[in-house]
Scaffold this active site. Sequence first.
Site, PDB file in Angstrom:
ATOM      1  N   ARG A   1       2.529 -22.821 -11.965  1.00 38.76           N
ATOM      2  CA  ARG A   1       1.328 -22.453 -12.656  1.00 38.76           C
ATOM      3  C   ARG A   1       0.272 -23.802 -12.498  1.00 38.76           C
ATOM      4  O   ARG A   1       0.730 -24.988 -12.710  1.00 38.76           O
ATOM      5  CB  ARG A   1       1.507 -22.090 -14.008  1.00 38.76           C
ATOM      6  CG  ARG A   1       1.986 -20.849 -14.165  1.00 38.76           C
ATOM      7  CD  ARG A   1       1.090 -19.542 -13.806  1.00 38.76           C
ATOM      8  NE  ARG A   1       1.877 -18.635 -13.861  1.00 38.76           N
ATOM      9  CZ  ARG A   1       2.377 -17.732 -13.015  1.00 38.76           C
ATOM     10  NH1 ARG A   1       2.640 -18.048 -11.946  1.00 38.76           N
ATOM     11  NH2 ARG A   1       2.769 -16.411 -13.137  1.00 38.76           N
TER      12      ARG A   1
ATOM     13  N   HIS B   1      -2.522 -19.123  -3.917  1.00 44.16           N
ATOM     14  CA  HIS B   1      -1.191 -18.593  -4.897  1.00 44.16           C
ATOM     15  C   HIS B   1      -0.670 -17.458  -4.103  1.00 44.16           C
ATOM     16  O   HIS B   1      -0.744 -16.130  -4.518  1.00 44.16           O
ATOM     17  CB  HIS B   1      -1.966 -17.994  -6.178  1.00 44.16           C
ATOM     18  CG  HIS B   1      -1.041 -17.765  -7.278  1.00 44.16           C
ATOM     19  ND1 HIS B   1      -1.219 -18.069  -8.711  1.00 44.16           N
ATOM     20  CD2 HIS B   1       0.371 -17.447  -7.115  1.00 44.16           C
ATOM     21  CE1 HIS B   1      -0.230 -17.886  -9.325  1.00 44.16           C
ATOM     22  NE2 HIS B   1       0.828 -17.574  -8.454  1.00 44.16           N
TER      23      HIS B   1
ATOM     24  N   GLU C   1      -8.023 -20.812 -11.064  1.00 44.41           N
ATOM     25  CA  GLU C   1      -7.942 -20.086  -9.575  1.00 44.41           C
ATOM     26  C   GLU C   1      -8.956 -19.061  -9.576  1.00 44.41           C
ATOM     27  O   GLU C   1      -9.070 -18.390 -10.600  1.00 44.41           O
ATOM     28  CB  GLU C   1      -6.551 -19.579  -9.785  1.00 44.41           C
ATOM     29  CG  GLU C   1      -5.400 -20.737  -9.619  1.00 44.41           C
ATOM     30  CD  GLU C   1      -4.088 -19.993  -9.485  1.00 44.41           C
ATOM     31  OE1 GLU C   1      -3.938 -18.728  -9.269  1.00 44.41           O
ATOM     32  OE2 GLU C   1      -3.090 -20.659  -9.523  1.00 44.41           O
TER      33      GLU C   1
ATOM     34  N   MET D   1      14.911 -26.301 -13.651  1.00 42.09           N
ATOM     35  CA  MET D   1      15.884 -25.999 -12.639  1.00 42.09           C
ATOM     36  C   MET D   1      16.464 -24.562 -12.821  1.00 42.09           C
ATOM     37  O   MET D   1      17.565 -24.198 -13.318  1.00 42.09           O
ATOM     38  CB  MET D   1      17.024 -27.004 -12.686  1.00 42.09           C
ATOM     39  CG  MET D   1      18.152 -26.762 -11.855  1.00 42.09           C
ATOM     40  SD  MET D   1      17.680 -26.752 -10.062  1.00 42.09           S
ATOM     41  CE  MET D   1      18.103 -28.472  -9.360  1.00 42.09           C
ATOM     42  N   GLY D   2      15.347 -23.656 -12.850  1.00 40.79           N
ATOM     43  CA  GLY D   2      15.752 -22.075 -13.005  1.00 40.79           C
ATOM     44  C   GLY D   2      16.171 -21.488 -11.598  1.00 40.79           C
ATOM     45  O   GLY D   2      16.619 -22.328 -10.856  1.00 40.79           O
ATOM     46  N   ARG D   3      16.004 -20.164 -11.471  1.00 38.74           N
ATOM     47  CA  ARG D   3      16.268 -19.665 -10.306  1.00 38.74           C
ATOM     48  C   ARG D   3      15.821 -20.157  -9.033  1.00 38.74           C
ATOM     49  O   ARG D   3      16.167 -20.584  -7.948  1.00 38.74           O
ATOM     50  CB  ARG D   3      15.820 -18.082 -10.472  1.00 38.74           C
ATOM     51  CG  ARG D   3      17.241 -17.127 -10.947  1.00 38.74           C
ATOM     52  CD  ARG D   3      16.453 -15.834 -10.745  1.00 38.74           C
ATOM     53  NE  ARG D   3      15.301 -15.691 -11.670  1.00 38.74           N
ATOM     54  CZ  ARG D   3      15.259 -15.204 -13.158  1.00 38.74           C
ATOM     55  NH1 ARG D   3      16.077 -14.629 -13.616  1.00 38.74           N
ATOM     56  NH2 ARG D   3      14.340 -15.111 -13.993  1.00 38.74           N
ATOM     57  N   ILE D   4      14.430 -20.346  -9.311  1.00 33.73           N
ATOM     58  CA  ILE D   4      13.451 -20.834  -8.050  1.00 33.73           C
ATOM     59  C   ILE D   4      13.710 -22.185  -7.894  1.00 33.73           C
ATOM     60  O   ILE D   4      13.931 -22.782  -6.755  1.00 33.73           O
ATOM     61  CB  ILE D   4      11.785 -20.658  -8.589  1.00 33.73           C
ATOM     62  CG1 ILE D   4      11.714 -18.813  -8.631  1.00 33.73           C
ATOM     63  CG2 ILE D   4      11.214 -21.076  -7.194  1.00 33.73           C
ATOM     64  CD1 ILE D   4      10.194 -18.641  -9.044  1.00 33.73           C
TER      65      ILE D   4
ATOM     66  N   ALA E   1       2.719 -17.598  -2.861  1.00 36.39           N
ATOM     67  CA  ALA E   1       4.197 -18.059  -2.681  1.00 36.39           C
ATOM     68  C   ALA E   1       5.157 -16.683  -2.647  1.00 36.39           C
ATOM     69  O   ALA E   1       6.168 -16.602  -1.703  1.00 36.39           O
ATOM     70  CB  ALA E   1       4.759 -18.967  -3.642  1.00 36.39           C
TER      71      ALA E   1
END
Length: 331
Positions: A240, A288, A269, A156-159, A290
């Site tokens: 990731r 990838h 990837e 639960m960080g910024r993103i 986003a």
Amino acid sequence: MADKPKVFVTRNLPDAGLKLIKEHCDAEIWPDPLPPPYEVLCEKVSDCAGLVSLLTDRVDEALMQRSPKLKVISNFAVGFNNIDIAAATRLGIAVGNTPGVLTDATADMAFCLLIAAARRLVEGHAYTLAGKWKTWEPLGHLGQDLVGRTVGVIGMGRIGYAFAKRCHAGWDMKVLYYDLHKNEKAEQDLGARQVDLDTLLRESDFVSLHTDLNEQTRGMIGAAEFKKMKNTAVLINSARGPLVKQKDLYEALKNGDIFAAGLDVTDPEPPEMDDPLLTLPNVIIAPHIASATVGTRNAMAEICAKNLIAGLKGEKLPAWVNPEVEANRRR
Ligand code: DGY
């Protein structure tokens, strides 16, 4: 006028950053769309004072040891698992990243994957293109409801917060989160509840990954975790690829342990073209992307350039991953 410092930039970047870099530095820009091979990268950086790297570039201790003049590594990404930060700090090299500016774009993509996977959008599109759409089907294409369900946010960080906010404010979802730290703001604004990982997996209808990749989180979602999830659950990964054991994800999707997955990241990837995951109808895989909006990538390029320039001057980096390096910084 003093010579401009020599820097290597591992890919062509938006002008918003590249112009600044060229103004302040003697910059070599790798022209290919694919990353420089590791050996070439080491060679190119060996006499540079600055490096602009991407998440696809391995920046390890050996590379740093071979680059005695290197003062700063500016990563064009918020994530920095491609860089050995401990080694950089030990060797006196400042490292910068691009936090903040990609929060909304990434949260949007995570939510886009959630809706698309839950409502089987890509499967439906393929069905249409294949000429299989014959009539309206009362029992066809059934997906999962979204409103009022429970979303589990891992990290639960910024993103994570921005994603949870979309789910809560727009779709009235209950929010659970798993994080080592309490997020007061998420608890106050979104009524989010901090829980252990098992509880989150058991109770969530949608599980979304927003955590760093490190030795503690690598492979944190595998067979045992899929078994704990609801068989109607949707897994979203826009963080990731190696957070998830990809073979176990394939089994879980194939056996119906979970309903679907939406991925913006894979391991490796790109995925191998013979990876069986690619044969499943209930997984959506984006390459990838986003943070891939014009505004976001321009903003990332600008921070990245500013980090580089500040690092070369021995100043405070605007977004500094290892400020503790200050005591023994290379000058
Ligand atoms: C990042 O910044 O870490 C993303 O994965 C790419 O924008």
